[in-house]
Design a protein around this motif. Structure first.
Motif, short mmCIF file in Angstrom:
data_model
loop_
_atom_site.label_atom_id
_atom_site.label_comp_id
_atom_site.label_asym_id
_atom_site.label_seq_id
_atom_site.Cartn_x
_atom_site.Cartn_y
_atom_site.Cartn_z
N ARG A 135 -53.05 -74.88 0.21
CA ARG A 135 -51.77 -75.60 0.05
C ARG A 135 -51.90 -77.03 0.55
O ARG A 135 -51.42 -77.97 -0.09
CB ARG A 135 -50.65 -74.87 0.79
CG ARG A 135 -50.06 -73.73 0.00
CD ARG A 135 -48.75 -73.22 0.60
NE ARG A 135 -48.91 -72.72 1.95
CZ ARG A 135 -49.28 -71.49 2.28
NH1 ARG A 135 -49.50 -70.61 1.34
NH2 ARG A 135 -49.39 -71.14 3.53
N TRP A 136 -52.54 -77.19 1.72
CA TRP A 136 -52.72 -78.55 2.27
C TRP A 136 -53.54 -79.39 1.31
O TRP A 136 -53.18 -80.53 1.00
CB TRP A 136 -53.42 -78.46 3.64
CG TRP A 136 -53.64 -79.81 4.25
CD1 TRP A 136 -52.78 -80.49 5.05
CD2 TRP A 136 -54.79 -80.65 4.09
NE1 TRP A 136 -53.32 -81.71 5.41
CE2 TRP A 136 -54.55 -81.83 4.82
CE3 TRP A 136 -55.98 -80.53 3.40
CZ2 TRP A 136 -55.46 -82.88 4.90
CZ3 TRP A 136 -56.91 -81.57 3.46
CH2 TRP A 136 -56.64 -82.73 4.20
N ALA A 194 -54.07 -78.96 -1.92
CA ALA A 194 -53.33 -79.21 -3.15
C ALA A 194 -52.30 -80.31 -2.97
O ALA A 194 -52.14 -81.19 -3.83
CB ALA A 194 -52.66 -77.93 -3.64
N SER A 195 -51.61 -80.31 -1.84
CA SER A 195 -50.62 -81.37 -1.56
C SER A 195 -51.28 -82.73 -1.44
O SER A 195 -50.79 -83.72 -2.00
CB SER A 195 -49.86 -81.06 -0.27
OG SER A 195 -49.09 -79.91 -0.41
N ARG A 196 -52.38 -82.79 -0.72
CA ARG A 196 -53.07 -84.07 -0.55
C ARG A 196 -53.66 -84.56 -1.88
O ARG A 196 -53.65 -85.75 -2.17
CB ARG A 196 -54.19 -83.97 0.49
CG ARG A 196 -53.77 -83.57 1.90
CD ARG A 196 -52.80 -84.48 2.64
NE ARG A 196 -51.43 -84.37 2.26
CZ ARG A 196 -50.55 -83.41 2.67
NH1 ARG A 196 -50.94 -82.45 3.45
NH2 ARG A 196 -49.31 -83.42 2.27
N THR A 207 -51.18 -89.16 -7.55
CA THR A 207 -50.04 -90.08 -7.71
C THR A 207 -50.46 -91.51 -7.41
O THR A 207 -50.14 -92.44 -8.15
CB THR A 207 -48.88 -89.64 -6.79
OG1 THR A 207 -48.48 -88.32 -7.14
CG2 THR A 207 -47.69 -90.59 -6.90
N ALA A 238 -52.45 -83.92 -4.84
CA ALA A 238 -51.32 -84.39 -5.65
C ALA A 238 -50.92 -85.80 -5.22
O ALA A 238 -50.63 -86.66 -6.06
CB ALA A 238 -50.14 -83.44 -5.52
N GLU A 239 -50.91 -86.05 -3.91
CA GLU A 239 -50.60 -87.40 -3.43
C GLU A 239 -51.66 -88.40 -3.89
O GLU A 239 -51.33 -89.51 -4.32
CB GLU A 239 -50.53 -87.41 -1.89
CG GLU A 239 -49.35 -86.65 -1.33
CD GLU A 239 -49.46 -86.43 0.17
OE1 GLU A 239 -50.46 -86.83 0.79
OE2 GLU A 239 -48.51 -85.83 0.72
#
Length: 124
Positions: free
Chosen positions: A89-90, A92-94, A100, A96-97
């Protein structure tokens, strides 16, 4: 008696003059406002904020590359250890950032590529 202007003040004045003269269009900056809206800068690409934006773009792209090194390789002879759900999860979040940020950099740089037809008309 007036104080001499600093280099930063001279650059700000030059950027304002260039923007007012229409020397360059607005540049999409690699950061957003606190509420997530894009930030733009009217510049010719030589001022302090342009240099700062270039540096931040380089850092953002470098961070994305570093994150990719943490993606486990699921195939091949050198399999990486499995990550926990929290680690995935960590990551995947990073990622995605980072994506972006990379898309914003690509959009900003793409907007600054001169149109060949406009360049031909300027030189004709």
């Amino acid at each position: 008696m007036t104080k001499p202007r600093s280099d930063a003040d001279r650059m700000r004045r030059r950027d304002l003059y260039d923007a007012a003269a229409g020397v360059a269009g607005p540049r999409l900056l690699p950061w957003t406002t606190p509420d997530g809206r894009p930030c733009y800068l009217s510049t010719d690409g030589r001022g302090y904020l342009s240099t700062l934006a270039d540096s931040i773009e380089a850092v953002q792209l470098g961070m994305g590359e570093e994150l990719l090194e943490h993606v486990p390789r699921s195939r091949g002879p050198r399999r990486a250890r499995a990550l926990s759900a929290t680690e995935y999860r960590w990551l995947a979040s990073r990622l995605a950032e980072a994506l972006t940020d990379a898309l914003r950099v690509a959009e900003s740089r793409g907007q600054r590529i001169p149109d060949p037809e406009e360049r031909a008309a300027e030189h004709a």
